[in-house]
Design a protein around this motif. Structure first.
Motif, short mmCIF file in Angstrom:
data_model
loop_
_atom_site.label_atom_id
_atom_site.label_comp_id
_atom_site.label_asym_id
_atom_site.label_seq_id
_atom_site.Cartn_x
_atom_site.Cartn_y
_atom_site.Cartn_z
N LEU A 1 -9.34 61.54 50.48
CA LEU A 1 -9.89 62.88 50.71
C LEU A 1 -9.97 63.68 49.41
O LEU A 1 -10.80 64.59 49.29
N SER A 2 -9.11 63.37 48.44
CA SER A 2 -9.18 64.06 47.14
C SER A 2 -10.53 63.81 46.49
O SER A 2 -11.18 64.74 45.99
N GLY A 3 -10.95 62.56 46.50
CA GLY A 3 -12.24 62.21 45.92
C GLY A 3 -13.41 62.81 46.68
O GLY A 3 -14.40 63.25 46.07
N TRP A 4 -13.31 62.85 48.01
CA TRP A 4 -14.39 63.43 48.81
C TRP A 4 -14.57 64.91 48.50
O TRP A 4 -15.69 65.43 48.46
N ARG A 5 -13.45 65.61 48.31
CA ARG A 5 -13.54 67.03 47.98
C ARG A 5 -14.20 67.25 46.62
O ARG A 5 -15.01 68.16 46.45
N VAL A 6 -13.85 66.41 45.66
CA VAL A 6 -14.48 66.50 44.34
C VAL A 6 -15.99 66.26 44.49
O VAL A 6 -16.82 66.97 43.89
N GLU A 7 -16.37 65.27 45.29
CA GLU A 7 -17.78 64.96 45.48
C GLU A 7 -18.53 66.15 46.11
O GLU A 7 -19.69 66.42 45.76
N GLY A 8 -17.88 66.84 47.05
CA GLY A 8 -18.51 67.99 47.68
C GLY A 8 -18.76 69.12 46.69
O GLY A 8 -19.83 69.74 46.68
N TRP A 9 -17.75 69.39 45.85
CA TRP A 9 -17.89 70.41 44.80
C TRP A 9 -18.99 70.01 43.81
O TRP A 9 -19.87 70.80 43.48
N HIS A 10 -18.92 68.75 43.36
CA HIS A 10 -19.88 68.24 42.39
C HIS A 10 -21.30 68.33 42.93
O HIS A 10 -22.22 68.78 42.24
N GLY A 11 -21.47 67.91 44.19
CA GLY A 11 -22.80 67.91 44.79
C GLY A 11 -23.39 69.30 44.91
O GLY A 11 -24.58 69.52 44.65
N ALA A 12 -22.56 70.27 45.31
CA ALA A 12 -23.05 71.65 45.45
C ALA A 12 -23.41 72.24 44.09
O ALA A 12 -24.41 72.97 43.96
N MET A 13 -22.59 71.93 43.08
CA MET A 13 -22.88 72.42 41.72
C MET A 13 -24.18 71.80 41.21
O MET A 13 -25.03 72.49 40.62
N LEU A 14 -24.34 70.50 41.42
CA LEU A 14 -25.54 69.80 40.96
C LEU A 14 -26.79 70.35 41.64
O LEU A 14 -27.82 70.57 41.00
N ALA A 15 -26.69 70.59 42.97
CA ALA A 15 -27.84 71.10 43.72
C ALA A 15 -28.25 72.49 43.23
O ALA A 15 -29.43 72.86 43.31
N ALA A 16 -27.28 73.25 42.72
CA ALA A 16 -27.58 74.60 42.22
C ALA A 16 -27.96 74.60 40.74
O ALA A 16 -28.21 75.66 40.16
N GLY A 17 -27.99 73.40 40.14
CA GLY A 17 -28.35 73.29 38.72
C GLY A 17 -27.26 73.79 37.79
O GLY A 17 -27.56 74.24 36.67
N LEU A 18 -26.00 73.71 38.23
CA LEU A 18 -24.88 74.23 37.43
C LEU A 18 -24.11 73.10 36.75
O LEU A 18 -23.91 72.03 37.33
N ALA A 19 -23.65 73.35 35.55
CA ALA A 19 -22.88 72.36 34.78
C ALA A 19 -21.45 72.27 35.30
O ALA A 19 -20.90 73.25 35.81
N ILE A 20 -20.86 71.09 35.16
CA ILE A 20 -19.46 70.90 35.58
C ILE A 20 -18.61 70.41 34.42
O ILE A 20 -17.44 70.05 34.62
N ASP A 21 -19.14 70.42 33.21
CA ASP A 21 -18.41 69.89 32.07
C ASP A 21 -17.09 70.63 31.85
O ASP A 21 -17.07 71.85 31.72
N GLY A 22 -16.00 69.88 31.85
CA GLY A 22 -14.67 70.44 31.60
C GLY A 22 -14.10 71.24 32.75
O GLY A 22 -12.99 71.78 32.63
N LEU A 23 -14.80 71.34 33.88
CA LEU A 23 -14.36 72.21 34.97
C LEU A 23 -13.56 71.48 36.05
O LEU A 23 -13.17 72.09 37.04
N LEU A 24 -13.31 70.19 35.86
CA LEU A 24 -12.50 69.43 36.81
C LEU A 24 -11.13 69.16 36.22
O LEU A 24 -11.01 68.62 35.13
#
Length: 351
Positions: free
Chosen positions: A207-230
């Motif tokens: 479930l830890s990985g699934w939550r990361v995927e959910g955050w990542h997917g929403a950020m990607l869909a909004a065109g937002l960078a995730i560099d260094g934010l995990l």
């Protein structure tokens, strides 16, 4: 001294309904070969006499034990109990599981098993031999332990896997962790946040990985960078402090952080305050779990509310249905989580 009231027995029910003891026993144990009108007559006698079947008698009368065994991680559960910090995961599981089991004439028993013990299979075999449960509820990380799931399948014991989407035997149930994280992330995006940090849980929990995927997917869909934010944690308060320190030390620090459980969120809240950040004006914060303590801190935390009681209740319901010869669900059963918005999330502060 008054006379002790005589206990109502199966014989009283049989006499009242005008049927045999065997017929009453089949009705109580949901046996085959009883006509609907006969079932109704026996049930009316049971209700009229306020008869409560004895589990011991039920176990003697057939192959069922009328017990459902719930397994939880020993070390983490004991640590949570000893910390007395408002963690109520087990409480909610017992609430949903026990009350639903009782509705069907079953009892729920909680056992703690050490996930990291090399003898986990032997330990579980001994527990099952002693209790002879009709069904088993597995919680993370037990729900994805192949030693446990294969053993239960080999013994033809009905079991539910909470927090697991892996194909295989048993009943799979989740709250859709990926979507829950996406909902939390989208809430912050809608408020205007663009730098949204995420503190993950331990890798041993899928479930830890699934939550990361959910955050990542929403950020990607909004065109937002995730560099260094995990940043990574392990669900403990101390790991939350370390992860928050990493995120808040970035040159371009996040204006919002999502933490994968309440303890890490509380650590983030405290660290941010100690660094002089105003919450939520300078840092919005969202947690997972929604245990009681997050309602009483300042500000109260916006949180993903895990439907633990509902998931446990559904697990019991499906195990009992399988005992009564119903087919298992073909796909993962999803009990969706919800976002509870409180005072810790606002639009980002503009300098």
């Amino acid at each position: 001294m008054g006379r002790r009231r005589q206990a109502v027995t199966i014989k009283h029910v049989a006499a009242d309904a005008g049927v045999s003891l065997q017929t009453v026993s089949r009705v109580i144990n949901d046996g085959a070969g009883v006509r609907p009108e006969m079932k109704l007559r026996v049930q009316e006698a049971i209700d009229r006499l306020h008869y409560v079947p004895s589990i011991a008698a039920q176990r003697m009368s057939g192959s069922r034990s009328y017990l459902i065994l719930a397994l939880n991680d020993r070390d983490r559960t004991i640590a949570d109990w000893r910390s007395r910090e408002g963690v109520d995961w087990v409480d909610q599981m017992l609430l949903g599981g026990m009350t639903t089991a009782a509705e069907y004439g079953y009892r729920l028993v909680l056992e703690l098993v050490d996930t990291h013990n090399d003898h986990v299979e032997r330990e579980l075999r001994a527990t099952i031999a002693a209790l002879q449960p009709d069904g088993v509820i597995l919680t993370p990380p037990h729900s994805e332990n192949p030693l446990i799931t294969s053993m239960l399948a080999a013994q033809e014991i009905s079991f539910a896997r909470i927090g697991s989407k892996q194909p295989g035997p048993g009943i799979s149930l989740t709250m859709d962790e990926e979507n829950a994280a996406a909902i939390a992330t989208q809430h912050l995006i809608d408020l205007g946040h663009r730098r949204i940090g995420f503190i993950a849980g331990p890798a041993e929990y899928s479930l830890s990985g699934w939550r990361v995927e959910g955050w990542h997917g929403a950020m990607l869909a909004a065109g937002l960078a995730i560099d260094g934010l995990l940043a990574e944690g392990d669900f403990s308060y101390a790991s939350g402090e370390r992860a928050a320190a990493v995120l808040l030390s970035l040159d371009h620090r996040p204006t919002a952080i999502i933490a994968s459980n309440d303890q890490m969120a509380l650590a983030t809240l405290e660290l941010a305050k100690n660094r002089g950040l105003r919450i939520p004006e300078q840092l919005s914060l969202i947690s997972f779990d929604n245990t009681p303590i997050v309602r009483f801190v300042q500000p109260p935390l916006t949180a993903i509310d895990q439907p633990i009681a509902d998931i446990a209740a559904k697990a019991v319901e499906l195990i009992v249905a399988h005992q009564r010869r119903s087919e298992l669900p073909a796909t993962t059963v999803i009990i969706p989580a919800t976002l509870v918005v409180r005072g810790s999330t606002v639009p980002p502060h503009l300098p």
